[in-house]
Design an enzyme around this catalytic site. Structure first.
Site, PDB file in Angstrom:
ATOM      1  CG  ASP A   1      -9.903   0.124   4.078  1.00 13.99           C
ATOM      2  OD1 ASP A   1      -9.501  -1.057   3.245  1.00 13.99           O
ATOM      3  OD2 ASP A   1      -8.485  -0.458   5.706  1.00 13.99           O
TER       4      ASP A   1
ATOM      5  CE  LYS B   1      -3.953  -2.165   2.666  1.00 15.94           C
ATOM      6  NZ  LYS B   1      -5.294  -2.809   3.348  1.00 15.94           N
TER       7      LYS B   1
ATOM      8  CD  GLN C   1      -3.477  -4.438   6.112  1.00 17.00           C
ATOM      9  OE1 GLN C   1      -4.019  -3.076   5.783  1.00 17.00           O
ATOM     10  NE2 GLN C   1      -4.090  -5.288   5.628  1.00 17.00           N
TER      11      GLN C   1
HETATM   12  N1  GUN Z   1      -7.251  -6.815   5.600  1.00 17.96           N
HETATM   13  C1  GUN Z   1      -7.597  -7.248   4.657  1.00 17.96           C
HETATM   14  N2  GUN Z   1      -7.674  -6.840   3.956  1.00 17.96           N
HETATM   15  C2  GUN Z   1      -8.163  -5.581   4.376  1.00 17.96           C
HETATM   16  C3  GUN Z   1      -8.473  -4.540   3.385  1.00 17.96           C
HETATM   17  O1  GUN Z   1      -8.825  -4.600   2.679  1.00 17.96           O
HETATM   18  N3  GUN Z   1      -8.504  -3.411   5.030  1.00 17.96           N
HETATM   19  C4  GUN Z   1      -7.599  -3.763   5.791  1.00 17.96           C
HETATM   20  N4  GUN Z   1      -7.732  -1.899   5.871  1.00 17.96           N
HETATM   21  N5  GUN Z   1      -6.963  -3.929   6.220  1.00 17.96           N
HETATM   22  C5  GUN Z   1      -7.290  -5.531   5.710  1.00 17.96           C
END
Ligand code: GUN
Length: 279
Positions: A119, A52, A96
């Site tokens: 998100d 990311k 996350q």
């Molecule tokens: N953990 C697994 N997929 C995601 C996601 O799309 N966003 C976040 N913040 N955590 C995750």
């Protein structure tokens, strides 16, 4: 022979479009940062977070990294989010998941300002999606829609079966496919006659988190198969929820793992960040 839906190529195309948008925003003096918060050092989360941050660098937006110890309290995390909510330079906040078990994930998600929830997990954004109002959409399902559209696969009127009902993928995926005028069925672990239902699908979206669960007996000849799963097989190679080698000859189009849905999630996160800067 199925068409292989190339998520790597399509995600790069999207990130290149975003990079141009970011450069134009900069010319107008509009900048901003994405705050990326990780609690603990779950190995998979470390990989996702690194990717990311790299994507931010690629499209030209700043990322602020908060790598907090496993022992961080819920109060400490909520205080950090409050501070970032109040900081005008921070345009997006990403925590996350999963979080350590002593932290209430729902409380954390709700504490993020909906306008910075890139998100798309905040109940306000989830609600907006379900009633067709503007808001941030969860990145993985939004990425699946882009894969279909940019591969010229029509959705309207099609019979779409979604396997899995998670808050992050299955449920928002159903809302998005409905918005695209598909006829939508959501299946889950209690579904009776699962194979028969899946075999009716023109578009089968698999997000069940079970390694190579879906074989050719679940797939109608000529169906489009989207595999959201991500696992490691016995040889430590990446694989999905679908038995690719067996399903590919039956499908008309299919996403590989890796290189299918995975890269799209990050591209759509970047899209939400740019949207936030434009707002
Ligand atoms: N953990 C697994 N997929 C995601 C996601 O799309 N966003 C976040 N913040 N955590 C995750």
């Amino acid at each position: 022979m199925a068409t292989i839906i190339d998520g790597k190529r399509i995600s790069t195309e999207i990130k290149d479009e975003l990079r141009e948008k970011v450069a134009k925003l900069k010319e107008q003096g509009i900048t901003g940062a994405l705050a990326v918060i990780q609690v603990g050092a779950d190995p998979a989360s470390c990989v996702y977070v690194r990717n990311k941050k790299r994507a931010c660098e690629y499209i030209g937006i700043e990322s602020l990294s908060y790598e907090l110890p496993e022992t961080t309290t819920e109060k400490e995390l909520l205080d950090l989010i409050d501070k970032l909510n109040a900081d005008d330079h921070v345009k997006g906040i990403l925590v996350q998941l999963p979080l350590p078990s002593h932290i209430d994930e729902n409380a954390v998600i709700k504490s993020i300002a909906p306008s910075k929830d890139v998100d798309g997990f905040h109940p306000e954004n989830v609600g907006a999606l379900f009633i067709g109002q503007p808001g941030y959409v969860s990145c993985t399902p939004a990425g699946v829609i882009q894969l279909l559209k940019r591969s010229q696969i029509s959705i309207e009127g099609k019979n779409c079966v979604i396997m899995g009902r998670s808050n992050i993928v299955g449920k928002p995926m159903a809302a998005l496919m409905l918005r695209e005028n598909a006829t939508v069925t959501v299946t889950h672990s209690r579904t009776i006659s699962l194979q028969e239902i899946c075999k009716q699908a023109d578009i089968l979206i698999v997000a069940i988190g079970k390694k190579e669960f879906v074989d050719a007996s679940y797939v109608k000849e000529g169906a489009v198969v989207i595999d959201v799963g991500m696992h490691r097989d016995e040889n430590n190679k990446l694989c999905g929820d679908v038995k690719y080698a067996e399903v590919e000859p039956v499908a008309s189009a299919i996403t590989p793992v890796p290189g299918g849905v995975g890269p799209m999630t990050i591209a759509m996160l970047m899209n939400n960040c740019v949207e936030s800067m434009e707002r």
